[in-house]
Design an enzyme around this catalytic site. Structure first.
Site, PDB file in Angstrom:
ATOM      1  N   LYS A 187       1.287  -1.647  -0.253  1.00  0.00           N
ATOM      2  CA  LYS A 187      -0.297   0.245  -0.114  1.00  0.00           C
ATOM      3  C   LYS A 187       1.569   0.966   0.007  1.00  0.00           C
ATOM      4  O   LYS A 187       2.228   1.068   0.034  1.00  0.00           O
ATOM      5  CB  LYS A 187      -0.851   0.211   1.233  1.00  0.00           C
TER       6      LYS A 187
HETATM    7  C1  PLP Z   1      -4.134  -5.370   0.822  1.00  0.00           C
HETATM    8  C2  PLP Z   1      -5.563  -5.530   0.899  1.00  0.00           C
HETATM    9  C3  PLP Z   1      -5.947  -6.330   2.207  1.00  0.00           C
HETATM   10  C4  PLP Z   1      -5.440  -6.696   3.583  1.00  0.00           C
HETATM   11  O1  PLP Z   1      -4.756  -6.056   4.214  1.00  0.00           O
HETATM   12  P1  PLP Z   1      -3.528  -6.589   5.155  1.00  0.00           P
HETATM   13  O2  PLP Z   1      -3.322  -4.557   6.021  1.00  0.00           O
HETATM   14  O3  PLP Z   1      -2.600  -7.360   4.917  1.00  0.00           O
HETATM   15  O4  PLP Z   1      -3.823  -7.223   6.125  1.00  0.00           O
HETATM   16  C5  PLP Z   1      -8.006  -6.025   2.244  1.00  0.00           C
HETATM   17  N1  PLP Z   1      -8.813  -5.295   0.998  1.00  0.00           N
HETATM   18  C6  PLP Z   1      -7.532  -4.620  -0.236  1.00  0.00           C
HETATM   19  C7  PLP Z   1      -8.994  -3.993  -0.181  1.00  0.00           C
HETATM   20  C8  PLP Z   1      -6.559  -4.792  -0.279  1.00  0.00           C
HETATM   21  O5  PLP Z   1      -5.901  -3.888  -1.178  1.00  0.00           O
END
Ligand code: PLP
Length: 386
Positions: A187
């Site tokens: 992210k």
């Molecule tokens: C990355 C992601 C998640 C999970 O996030 P984590 O912090 O790795 O648990 C959930 N939803 C979406 C849309 C994502 O892109």
């Protein structure tokens, strides 16, 4: 295999922007001796919530656990249906199952990859208890359009990718009932691993803090802060350990200060891609009329004439460019084999015919030209790029 001396370095799909400031902030926490959830987490919660225009932030270990707690808070359990896009990272659907509920897949819109209100309306039943919308790849979802078909069903926003995105002139998360965020390195803002729930409801914030910390009536940090006043905690409900650490929060505070600059840079790089790509017949993802993406993921839909996505990615990889398949579709994974769902034609089209291009802060114009040239070669002559 011998590497050619002229071989260019591989272009990664993503590279977090981390500097000495993060290293120093983490080192300072180490020196302080308080490394678990404490004052830095509290500060990060306040600052992150303020940055997205929400009243309260509740830090968690990940977006997955943030979604899990949000759904528990809403009382989701066995027999309850929760509408989610299949077109998302699989955690979105899994968290409904973590609560014992049933994820019900709805389809998405082709342009944005976000939930299609008509598809949501079509799968709502008397057992539906909530809807999870995703701001997919940072592309803001028009939550008001989803709300318009949901009656008074609560909407949880999976904003994992969307720190720094905007909708209707406000940050994504502003006005959200419950929004869940991720700080994974894929992210834009990262703490290594980490997550957050934001909400405006003070009572929900209290319950969520308890749920992430063993159901304790008073947090370890508060007991410590009480000094020589002894406070005996009680455990008021069965709960979890989903705590972020002060080490991670210290890093998050530095990253939060970098966020506006990181988003500006991603938008600049996305605009350059948009100017380089049109000749190839690919359709790049673009801002909707009502908002601005942080371009956490820059995906393109391939023309019908292009080879299958795995072949395109393989050709690009051989030329030193790391793409990724487009957003996944949970219903096509073995974990959801046999799980009933309505037809999801747009989801299936996008997941099989799109791919994610490299985009990271210090990407140069020549890196981007190389990506575009490599993609061009891969979608015209799959054996031609080298
Ligand atoms: C990355 C992601 C998640 C999970 O996030 P984590 O912090 O790795 O648990 C959930 N939803 C979406 C849309 C994502 O892109």
């Amino acid at each position: 295999m011998t590497a050619s001396p002229t071989r260019l370095p591989t272009i990664p799909v993503m590279r977090p922007l981390l500097g000495e400031e993060e290293a120093e902030a983490v080192a300072e926490v180490v020196r302080s001796g308080w490394v678990a959830q404490g004052p830095k987490v509290a500060e990060f919660e306040r600052e992150f919530a303020a940055s997205v225009g929400a009243g309260h932030g509740i830090a968690t270990t990940s977006c997955t656990t943030a979604l899990h707690l949000s759904l528990l808070l809403l009382g989701i359990g066995p027999g309850d249906e929760v509408v989610v896009p299949s077109f998302s990272f699989i955690a979105t659907a899994n968290t409904v199952r973590h609560c014992g509920g049933t994820p019900v897949f709805a389809d998405v819109e082709r342009d944005s990859g976000n939930l299609d209100p008509a598809s949501v309306a079509a799968v709502i039943t008397p057992r539906t208890r909530a809807v999870v919308v995703v701001h997919q790849g940072g592309m803001p979802c028009d939550v008001s359009a989803i709300a318009a078909v949901c009656g008074d069903l609560p909407i949880v926003e999976d904003a994992a990718c969307a720190a720094g995105s905007q909708a209707h002139g406000r940050p994504v998360g502003s006005g959200a009932l419950l929004a869940a965020w991720s700080f994974h390195p894929r992210k834009v803002l990262t703490t290594g691993e980490g997550g957050m729930i934001t909400t405006d409801d003070p009572e929900w914030a209290v319950r969520l803090r308890r749920l992430r910390e063993h159901g304790m009536s008073v947090s370890a940090a508060d007991r410590h802060a009480a000094g020589d006043k002894v406070i005996i905690e009680s455990y008021v409900e069965q709960a979890y350990n989903f705590r972020l650490t002060d080490l991670q929060a210290a890093m998050g505070l530095v990253q939060l200060r970098r966020l506006p600059g990181m988003v500006d840079r991603r938008r600049e790089l996305a605009a350059r891609y948009a100017s380089l790509l049109p000749d190839l017949g690919v359709r790049p993802v673009a801002d909707p009329p009502f908002g601005r993406s942080n371009f956490q993921s820059y995906w393109v839909e391939l023309p019908d004439s292009a080879p299958p996505v795995p072949d395109v990615l393989q050709t690009m990889a051989r030329a030193g460019v790391s793409g990724r398949r487009g957003i996944m579709a949970a219903h096509l994974e073995p974990a959801y084999a046999g799980h009933p769902h309505v037809p999801l034609p747009v989801t299936e089209h996008l997941t099989t015919r799109s791919l994610i291009l490299p985009l990271y802060h210090d990407m140069t114009e020549s890196d981007q030209r190389r990506v575009v040239d490599t993609l061009a070669a891969a979608i015209t002559d799959p054996s031609g790029a080298s």
